[in-house]
Write a protein that holds these residues in place. Structure first.
Motif, mmCIF file in Angstrom:
data_model
loop_
_atom_site.group_PDB
_atom_site.id
_atom_site.type_symbol
_atom_site.label_atom_id
_atom_site.label_comp_id
_atom_site.label_asym_id
_atom_site.label_seq_id
_atom_site.Cartn_x
_atom_site.Cartn_y
_atom_site.Cartn_z
ATOM 1 N N UNK A 29 48.556 41.532 -69.003
ATOM 2 C CA UNK A 29 49.204 42.461 -69.929
ATOM 3 C C UNK A 29 48.168 43.462 -70.381
ATOM 4 N N UNK A 30 48.412 44.728 -70.121
ATOM 5 C CA UNK A 30 47.515 45.817 -70.489
ATOM 6 C C UNK A 30 46.069 45.494 -70.131
ATOM 7 N N UNK A 31 45.862 45.078 -68.930
ATOM 8 C CA UNK A 31 44.571 44.744 -68.303
ATOM 9 C C UNK A 31 43.914 43.466 -68.825
ATOM 10 N N UNK A 32 44.541 42.771 -69.741
ATOM 11 C CA UNK A 32 44.025 41.475 -70.207
ATOM 12 C C UNK A 32 44.765 40.354 -69.468
ATOM 13 N N UNK A 33 44.034 39.311 -69.132
ATOM 14 C CA UNK A 33 44.629 38.135 -68.522
ATOM 15 C C UNK A 33 45.010 37.170 -69.637
ATOM 16 N N UNK A 34 46.247 36.715 -69.633
ATOM 17 C CA UNK A 34 46.736 35.800 -70.671
ATOM 18 C C UNK A 34 47.209 34.516 -70.002
ATOM 19 N N UNK A 35 46.760 33.395 -70.543
ATOM 20 C CA UNK A 35 47.167 32.084 -70.057
ATOM 21 C C UNK A 35 47.815 31.338 -71.224
ATOM 22 N N UNK A 36 49.035 30.861 -71.039
ATOM 23 C CA UNK A 36 49.731 30.140 -72.102
ATOM 24 C C UNK A 36 50.069 28.728 -71.640
ATOM 25 N N UNK A 37 50.138 27.823 -72.605
ATOM 26 C CA UNK A 37 50.555 26.455 -72.316
ATOM 27 C C UNK A 37 51.125 25.836 -73.581
ATOM 28 N N UNK A 38 51.850 24.760 -73.397
ATOM 29 C CA UNK A 38 52.395 23.994 -74.517
ATOM 30 C C UNK A 38 51.944 22.552 -74.347
ATOM 31 N N UNK A 39 51.750 21.886 -75.482
ATOM 32 C CA UNK A 39 51.324 20.487 -75.446
ATOM 33 C C UNK A 39 51.889 19.770 -76.669
ATOM 34 N N UNK A 40 51.659 18.471 -76.705
ATOM 35 C CA UNK A 40 52.099 17.642 -77.833
ATOM 36 C C UNK A 40 50.870 17.259 -78.657
ATOM 37 N N UNK A 41 50.942 17.478 -79.969
ATOM 38 C CA UNK A 41 49.867 17.107 -80.879
ATOM 39 C C UNK A 41 50.493 16.411 -82.086
ATOM 40 N N UNK A 42 50.165 15.146 -82.295
ATOM 41 C CA UNK A 42 50.754 14.343 -83.380
ATOM 42 C C UNK A 42 52.279 14.363 -83.333
ATOM 43 N N UNK A 43 52.841 14.314 -82.135
ATOM 44 C CA UNK A 43 54.282 14.263 -81.986
ATOM 45 C C UNK A 43 54.981 15.606 -82.105
ATOM 46 N N UNK A 44 54.233 16.676 -82.265
ATOM 47 C CA UNK A 44 54.807 18.017 -82.396
ATOM 48 C C UNK A 44 54.436 18.854 -81.185
ATOM 49 N N UNK A 45 55.320 19.749 -80.817
ATOM 50 C CA UNK A 45 55.032 20.680 -79.726
ATOM 51 C C UNK A 45 54.212 21.830 -80.292
ATOM 52 N N UNK A 46 53.085 22.105 -79.680
ATOM 53 C CA UNK A 46 52.240 23.238 -80.067
ATOM 54 C C UNK A 46 52.073 24.155 -78.851
#
Length: 75
Positions: A5-22
């Protein structure tokens, strides 16, 4: 998920932390030689996400906003 995006590389992910999705986004701003190794910004988003899809969508949106506000190459 990775995207540029606009020459920046972006990496996204989701995980579980203390039973919550982050959601997490890592933003790599390009160096003068085109590499993405030097300037990295991490976003950790701890909201009340319903599922992984919602978390990833939110991380993508927030990362793009961050790039628009902070990256010189985005101007």
């Amino acid at each position: 998920m990775q995207f540029v995006f606009q020459s920046c590389l972006i990496s996204t992910c989701a995980s579980i932390d203390d039973g919550r999705i982050v959601a997490n986004a890592r933003i790599f701003s390009p160096a003068s030689d085109g590499s993405f190794d030097d300037d990295v910004h991490d976003l950790c988003l701890d909201e009340n996400f319903i599922d992984e899809h919602e978390a990833l969508t939110f991380a993508r949106e927030r990362a793009m906003l961050w790039v628009e506000e902070h990256c010189v190459s985005a101007m």
